[in-house]
Enzyme design. Structure first.
Site, PDB file in Angstrom:
ATOM      1  N   ALA A   1       5.471   4.401 -16.809  1.00  0.00           N
ATOM      2  CA  ALA A   1       4.466   5.473 -16.932  1.00  0.00           C
ATOM      3  C   ALA A   1       5.016   6.797 -16.410  1.00  0.00           C
ATOM      4  CB  ALA A   1       3.237   5.098 -16.115  1.00  0.00           C
TER       5      ALA A   1
ATOM      6  N   HIS B   1      16.184   6.661  -5.262  1.00  0.00           N
ATOM      7  CA  HIS B   1      17.089   7.576  -4.553  1.00  0.00           C
ATOM      8  C   HIS B   1      17.598   8.665  -5.508  1.00  0.00           C
ATOM      9  CE1 HIS B   1      17.843   4.893  -0.881  1.00  0.00           C
ATOM     10  NE2 HIS B   1      16.902   4.328  -1.611  1.00  0.00           N
TER      11      HIS B   1
ATOM     12  N   GLN C   1       4.519   8.630 -13.853  1.00  0.00           N
ATOM     13  CA  GLN C   1       3.720   8.330 -12.650  1.00  0.00           C
ATOM     14  C   GLN C   1       3.074   9.564 -11.997  1.00  0.00           C
ATOM     15  OE1 GLN C   1       4.627   4.995 -10.092  1.00  0.00           O
ATOM     16  NE2 GLN C   1       4.694   6.350  -8.336  1.00  0.00           N
TER      17      GLN C   1
ATOM     18  N   GLU D   1       4.110  10.559  -3.532  1.00  0.00           N
ATOM     19  CA  GLU D   1       3.481  11.073  -4.763  1.00  0.00           C
ATOM     20  C   GLU D   1       1.972  10.860  -4.706  1.00  0.00           C
ATOM     21  OE1 GLU D   1       5.782   9.003  -7.756  1.00  0.00           O
ATOM     22  OE2 GLU D   1       7.601  10.070  -7.165  1.00  0.00           O
TER      23      GLU D   1
ATOM     24  N   TRP E   1       8.713   4.544  -0.940  1.00  0.00           N
ATOM     25  CA  TRP E   1       8.497   5.804  -0.244  1.00  0.00           C
ATOM     26  C   TRP E   1       8.152   6.942  -1.208  1.00  0.00           C
ATOM     27  CZ3 TRP E   1       6.434   7.225   3.838  1.00  0.00           C
ATOM     28  CH2 TRP E   1       6.615   8.494   4.388  1.00  0.00           C
TER      29      TRP E   1
ATOM     30  N   ASP F   1      24.004   9.283   1.183  1.00  0.00           N
ATOM     31  CA  ASP F   1      22.887   8.348   1.317  1.00  0.00           C
ATOM     32  C   ASP F   1      23.260   7.169   2.224  1.00  0.00           C
ATOM     33  OD1 ASP F   1      20.421   7.232   0.804  1.00  0.00           O
ATOM     34  OD2 ASP F   1      20.594   7.352  -1.365  1.00  0.00           O
TER      35      ASP F   1
ATOM     36  N   GLN G   1       9.152  -0.924   2.736  1.00  0.00           N
ATOM     37  CA  GLN G   1       7.768  -0.882   2.218  1.00  0.00           C
ATOM     38  C   GLN G   1       6.754  -1.526   3.168  1.00  0.00           C
ATOM     39  OE1 GLN G   1       8.578  -2.778  -1.531  1.00  0.00           O
ATOM     40  NE2 GLN G   1      10.045  -1.178  -2.094  1.00  0.00           N
TER      41      GLN G   1
HETATM   42  N1  UDP Z   1       8.069   5.639 -11.463  1.00  0.00           N
HETATM   43  C1  UDP Z   1       7.750   6.221 -12.672  1.00  0.00           C
HETATM   44  N2  UDP Z   1       7.081   5.465 -13.585  1.00  0.00           N
HETATM   45  C2  UDP Z   1       6.712   4.181 -13.356  1.00  0.00           C
HETATM   46  C3  UDP Z   1       7.043   3.606 -12.110  1.00  0.00           C
HETATM   47  C4  UDP Z   1       7.719   4.367 -11.172  1.00  0.00           C
HETATM   48  O1  UDP Z   1       8.064   7.385 -12.913  1.00  0.00           O
HETATM   49  O2  UDP Z   1       6.119   3.580 -14.245  1.00  0.00           O
HETATM   50  C5  UDP Z   1       8.808   6.448 -10.469  1.00  0.00           C
HETATM   51  C6  UDP Z   1       7.908   6.870  -9.320  1.00  0.00           C
HETATM   52  O3  UDP Z   1       7.210   8.054  -9.663  1.00  0.00           O
HETATM   53  C7  UDP Z   1       8.872   7.023  -8.154  1.00  0.00           C
HETATM   54  C8  UDP Z   1      10.007   6.056  -8.494  1.00  0.00           C
HETATM   55  O4  UDP Z   1       9.843   5.688  -9.863  1.00  0.00           O
HETATM   56  O5  UDP Z   1       9.387   8.352  -8.117  1.00  0.00           O
HETATM   57  C9  UDP Z   1       9.944   4.783  -7.662  1.00  0.00           C
HETATM   58  O6  UDP Z   1      10.372   5.047  -6.374  1.00  0.00           O
HETATM   59  P1  UDP Z   1       9.762   4.301  -5.122  1.00  0.00           P
HETATM   60  O7  UDP Z   1      10.469   4.821  -3.928  1.00  0.00           O
HETATM   61  O8  UDP Z   1       8.287   4.420  -5.114  1.00  0.00           O
HETATM   62  O9  UDP Z   1      10.071   2.781  -5.367  1.00  0.00           O
HETATM   63  P2  UDP Z   1      11.415   1.951  -5.728  1.00  0.00           P
HETATM   64  O10 UDP Z   1      11.549   2.004  -7.206  1.00  0.00           O
HETATM   65  O11 UDP Z   1      12.561   2.603  -5.006  1.00  0.00           O
HETATM   66  O12 UDP Z   1      11.104   0.589  -5.241  1.00  0.00           O
END
Ligand code: UDP
Length: 478
Positions: free
Chosen positions: A354, A21, A356, A379, A374, A117, A396
């Site tokens: 990473a 978020h 990502q 992405e 999400w 939110d 999810q």
């Molecule tokens: N992310 C990242 N590196 C990682 C894993 C996740 O930058 O190794 C980022 C990803 O790009 C996304 C966020 O963390 O923007 C995860 O959000 P998401 O809604 O997919 O999942 P949540 O963490 O809320 O379960």
């Protein structure tokens, strides 16, 4: 930092204090700053401490931006992961953010509107009390927002909780979803067997639906070509729905328009390991499966071993994010089998966090084994990478059904954690079903990019949102 001009509209953005978020809300904050609005983003000291310091440099160029923080009341080493951990930090944040916000307003800080939110009802109540408009923000899909309304009804009709043997039954009488959504695809908390929990959920959903219906509008990180039918349904309940996503790509596009030279710095709460990009550089095109389960998922040691075995048995290259707090009960389990370690040396790369978006954009990546968060879903769509979905919780389950059954841009491995299935499905995504998945993904990816360029639906919706906020500051909300 003082705001640049007191006659400029001032919005306060209040995201749930979790990675999935915070990241899109920093993107939204920057988009509003680019439109020269004053913006305050309210979060927690925990989030602030963990954010890469380059984000301060990124926002220093916007004199109207302020980052305010309060404690979430949890100790620094609290894991804040999984369903309970994430809920504890949201609740703790709500307790301290309420008096902070009240104080800010009572000393005369002018606030045009609050962007609030999902689970932060205190801010909506406060907005109503002091007569400031609020706009609901939801960091999940339009489908999940629509479903929020019906989950309440499903619980009231005692269709939730459902029986184990009804997992594959279609969910009836939910317009827009009832031709393909099964009980197993409902948000994970619908699987609860406990009536008291169900009653608690009923109240929580009733409150959330009520808050959305009272809001001036609803901001969603999605786009018309992805969720048009569901967005239309939502508009029948809430006329001002601003679908302005994918936010990460929208921001990039608007910064390009401004010819900004500074890169978008990461809003990651973990230290990003860039070394995996050089590892990817040495791999052939579309040969690697990227494996990442986001910021909140927690796995049992048995589950991680099963996925690991599957990845090694797939005989494909894999890049896997294993967060320090991803595994529970890891330390006391049996040692990792030597064959796995050998297989990983040959074909794997493991990092703790990473970059990502850069990974997904890398030509060596041909598929994404994801928990279907999400942001990760958007992405992957933007980068055009087909997904293999293994949802963990919350929205999810719904997202992965859409990916597999509606958009056909990936496969849904929901509820299976078996090495053979993992190995088979990784091969499906990277080889056997690659062409069909890539074809539909390419179309969706193109639509995502179009939506955030001038004249695109998200681009126009953001302009409309900014215009509406400016009107509010001139005449007050209607
Ligand atoms: N992310 C990242 N590196 C990682 C894993 C996740 O930058 O190794 C980022 C990803 O790009 C996304 C966020 O963390 O923007 C995860 O959000 P998401 O809604 O997919 O999942 P949540 O963490 O809320 O379960």
């Amino acid at each position: 930092m003082e705001h640049q001009n007191s006659s400029t509209p001032h919005v306060v953005i209040i995201p749930d204090p979790v990675q999935g978020h915070v990241t899109p809300m920093f993107h939204l904050a920057e988009l509003l700053c680019l439109a020269k609005l004053n913006v305050t983003l309210l979060s927690t000291t925990y989030v602030h401490k963990r954010l890469n310091k380059s984000i301060e440099a990124r926002f220093a160029r916007y004199p109207g931006f302020r980052f305010e923080v309060v404690s979430d009341g949890l100790p620094d080493d609290h894991p804040r992961t999984g369903s309970d951990g994430c809920w504890a930090s949201i609740q703790g944040f709500a307790l301290t953010a309420e008096p902070f916000l009240r104080g800010m307003i009572s000393i005369g800080t002018s606030v045009t509107c609050l962007l609030v939110d999902g689970w932060l009802g205190f801010a909506n109540n406060l907005a109503k009390e002091v007569g400031i408009p609020f706009i609901a923000l939801r960091c999940y899909s339009a489908a999940n927002n629509w479903l929020d309304i019906f989950v309440l009804k499903l619980i009231q009709d005692e269709r939730v909780p459902f029986k184990e043997e009804d997992m594959d039954k279609l969910v009836e009488n939910v317009p827009g979803l009832d031709t393909f959504l099964r009980n197993r695809d409902l948000p994970s908390f619908c699987r609860t067997k406990d009536r008291a929990t169900c009653l608690g959920l009923q109240q929580a959903f009733a409150d959330e639906v009520q808050r959305t219906s009272e809001a001036y509008g609803l901001i969603l990180n999605t786009f018309e070509d992805l969720e048009g039918p569901l967005l239309s349904l939502l508009r029948s309940k809430c006329p001002r729905v601003y679908s302005i996503g994918p936010l990460h790509s929208h921001l990039k596009h608007r910064l390009d328009e401004e010819k900004t030279t500074l890169p978008i710095s990461s809003s990651s709460l973990w230290e990003v390991d860039q070394s995996c990009l050089s590892w990817l550089d040495k791999k052939p095109a579309e040969s690697v499966i990227y494996v990442g389960f986001g910021s909140l998922t927690i796995l049992e040691k048995e589950q991680i071993l099963e996925i690991w075995e599957g990845l090694v048995q797939s005989n494909k290259y894999f890049l896997w994010v294993i967060r320090p707090n991803l595994v529970i009960g890891g330390e006391n389990g049996t040692p990792t089998p030597t064959a796995l370690l050998e297989g990983t040396k040959e074909r794997g790369c493991i990092v703790s966090w990473a970059p990502q978006e850069a990974v997904l954009a890398h030509p060596a990546v041909g598929g994404f084994l994801t928990h279907s968060g999400w942001n990760s879903t958007l992405e992957s769509i933007t980068a055009g990478v087909p997904m293999l979905c293994w949802p963990y919780f919350a929205d999810q389950q719904v997202n992965s059904r859409y990916v597999g059954e509606v958009w056909k841009i990936g496969l849904d491995m929901k509820d299976k954690c078996d090495r053979k299935v993992v190995a088979e499905m990784v091969n499906d995504v990277l080889d056997r079903k690659k062409d069909e998945l890539k074809e539909s993904m390419a179309r969706m990816s193109e639509a995502a990019k179009k939506s955030v360029t001038e004249g695109g639906s998200s681009y126009c919706n953001l302009d409309r949102l900014i215009q509406d906020i400016k009107m509010m500051s001139i005449k007050g909300a209607d």
